[in-house]
Design an enzyme around this catalytic site. Structure first.
Site, mmCIF file in Angstrom:
data_model
loop_
_atom_site.group_PDB
_atom_site.id
_atom_site.type_symbol
_atom_site.label_atom_id
_atom_site.label_comp_id
_atom_site.label_asym_id
_atom_site.label_seq_id
_atom_site.Cartn_x
_atom_site.Cartn_y
_atom_site.Cartn_z
ATOM 1 N N TRP A 101 -3.601 -29.333 44.475
ATOM 2 C CA TRP A 101 -3.978 -29.341 43.063
ATOM 3 C C TRP A 101 -4.608 -30.655 42.636
ATOM 4 O O TRP A 101 -5.545 -30.668 41.819
ATOM 5 C CB TRP A 101 -2.792 -28.970 42.182
ATOM 6 C CG TRP A 101 -2.574 -27.491 42.206
ATOM 7 C CD1 TRP A 101 -1.576 -26.805 42.828
ATOM 8 C CD2 TRP A 101 -3.444 -26.506 41.630
ATOM 9 N NE1 TRP A 101 -1.761 -25.450 42.666
ATOM 10 C CE2 TRP A 101 -2.890 -25.235 41.938
ATOM 11 C CE3 TRP A 101 -4.615 -26.560 40.883
ATOM 12 C CZ2 TRP A 101 -3.479 -24.042 41.512
ATOM 13 C CZ3 TRP A 101 -5.210 -25.373 40.471
ATOM 14 C CH2 TRP A 101 -4.641 -24.138 40.786
ATOM 15 N N ASP A 185 -0.589 -34.094 35.928
ATOM 16 C CA ASP A 185 -0.435 -32.643 36.043
ATOM 17 C C ASP A 185 1.040 -32.390 36.349
ATOM 18 O O ASP A 185 1.521 -32.702 37.429
ATOM 19 C CB ASP A 185 -1.323 -32.120 37.171
ATOM 20 C CG ASP A 185 -1.115 -30.639 37.474
ATOM 21 O OD1 ASP A 185 -0.229 -30.005 36.854
ATOM 22 O OD2 ASP A 185 -1.833 -30.118 38.348
ATOM 23 N N LYS A 209 5.686 -21.335 34.810
ATOM 24 C CA LYS A 209 6.619 -21.782 35.831
ATOM 25 C C LYS A 209 7.989 -22.089 35.220
ATOM 26 O O LYS A 209 8.990 -21.518 35.624
ATOM 27 C CB LYS A 209 6.047 -22.996 36.556
ATOM 28 C CG LYS A 209 4.685 -22.692 37.196
ATOM 29 C CD LYS A 209 4.063 -23.908 37.827
ATOM 30 C CE LYS A 209 2.639 -23.621 38.293
ATOM 31 N NZ LYS A 209 2.550 -22.630 39.367
#
Length: 373
Positions: A101, A185, A209
């Site tokens: 990511w 992030d 999540k």
């Protein structure tokens, strides 16, 4: 069924239970939560409570705004540079690449200015994947130095795919050269442990999540960074427009924000982030202890940065992986297969996953090893 998906993940039972009522009749109004307009007084209540509860959970300073936006992680990787890469008058940003990511963040930012990798835990400095995990650690802080004119330094606090988690945010702040701000992030470890958001410029998290369902992406932005967007930034993604309209510049994901609000209330009534951190530490410790006790399963992440919430692992004999996944589902364990870029297996253990689920997975793995080991 125990859902070990990396997202959308399982929701707390209490949240689903409340949703089952509100879908038919929200707050005894006779109106389904599906039918609530984003311009209505009902949504005003939902939005204000969600924002207030999240701010309380995080202990967030008044220097920050909370934005409920759309776009997911992929969108966030474009929204951030379009809003702050030009804040120093030079479109320049630096990145730490520690997995899938963070590499995506870097690649996307290259479209909007001079993006540079200032540290990477992939020795080959590759951004491609070949069914393996090239990232098993996090770069040493002393090796990280931003460029003098950089607008920000971005990193991924928890690599959902690679299983690397880094939480010494203040250490990173001290490594910044110049007036760059820290961008994090936090999609997969948001609300799972105490994180010092007040030392950052921007953090973002996809809700599906630990904070709700897919459809809403939460941005926490320091107020002095708002109003610096590039001319090419779409008006709907300009932080200034979103802040001024209280996340209603366009039609927001009403239902997703409502679910996030329920999750925040559930967190508050169950000990908050401190309690979640204790639970997640216990769950991950149980699982790693089992992995480390056998050579049949392996996890190659350096022990100092092993993720508490996303744990990739591999079978000694990769030929057995598909069999493992198939038999796991028949045993009530679902979404255990690893990401397509890495293969293998992955157990995602977010806040809503109880210890009973971890025990069920470990017991299944023991049985599988007895039969195939």
């Amino acid at each position: 069924m125990w859902n070990f998906s990396s997202g959308p993940s399982m929701l707390p039972y209490d949240v689903i239970h409340q949703m089952s009522f509100d879908i038919l009749d929200w707050n005894s109004t006779g109106v389904s939560v599906f039918d609530i307009s984003h311009r209505s007084k009902y949504f005003e209540i939902i939005y204000n409570e969600a924002e207030s509860d999240l701010r309380e959970l995080l202990g967030l300073s008044s220097d920050y705004c909370i934005l409920f936006m759309q776009g997911g992680g992929q969108g966030a990787n474009a929204i951030i540079p379009m809003n702050i890469i030009g804040r120093n008058g030079i479109n320049m940003a630096d990145f730490i690449v520690s997995g899938y990511w963070s590499s995506k963040s870097y690649i996307e930012a290259c479209k909007y200015g001079d993006a540079s990798i200032v540290a990477s835990s992939n020795y080959a400095m590759k951004i491609d994947y070949q069914d393996c995990n090239p990232y098993t650690w996090f770069p040493k802080i002393e090796s990280i130095k931003t460029r003098a004119c950089s607008s920000y330094l971005q990193f991924c606090s928890n690599e959902t795919i690679n299983g690397v988690e880094f939480v010494d945010w203040n250490g990173l702040v001290n490594s910044i050269d110049g007036n760059a701000v820290l961008v994090a992030d936090v999609s997969s470890n948001f609300l799972t442990r105490e994180l010092d958001i007040n030392c950052t410029g921007v953090v973002f998290s996809c809700a599906q999540k630990n904070a709700g369902i897919s459809g809403v992406t939460i941005f926490i932005v320091r107020k002095d960074l708002i109003g610096m967007s590039l001319n090419i930034c779409p008006s709907v993604f300009d932080y200034k427009n979103v802040v001024n309209s209280e996340s209603r510049y366009n039609t927001p994901p009403v239902f997703a924000i409502y679910v996030s609000g329920l999750v925040f209330k559930w967190l508050k009534s169950n000990g908050g982030i401190k309690r979640m951190e204790s639970n997640n530490l216990e769950k991950s410790r149980m699982f790693y202890d089992f992995i480390d006790s056998t050579s049949f399963y392996t996890n190659t992440i350096h022990s100092s940065v092993r993720s508490r919430v996303n744990i990739p692992f591999f079978l000694k004999n990769d030929f057995l992986t598909d069999i493992f996944v198939e038999k796991a589902e028949s045993s009530g364990i679902i979404n255990i297969k690893g990401h397509r870029s890495m293969g293998g297996l992955r157990a995602s253990m977010y806040n809503a996953m109880p210890i009973d689920g971890i025990n069920a997975l470990i017991n299944y793995m023991r049985d599988f090893e007895r039969y195939y080991g």
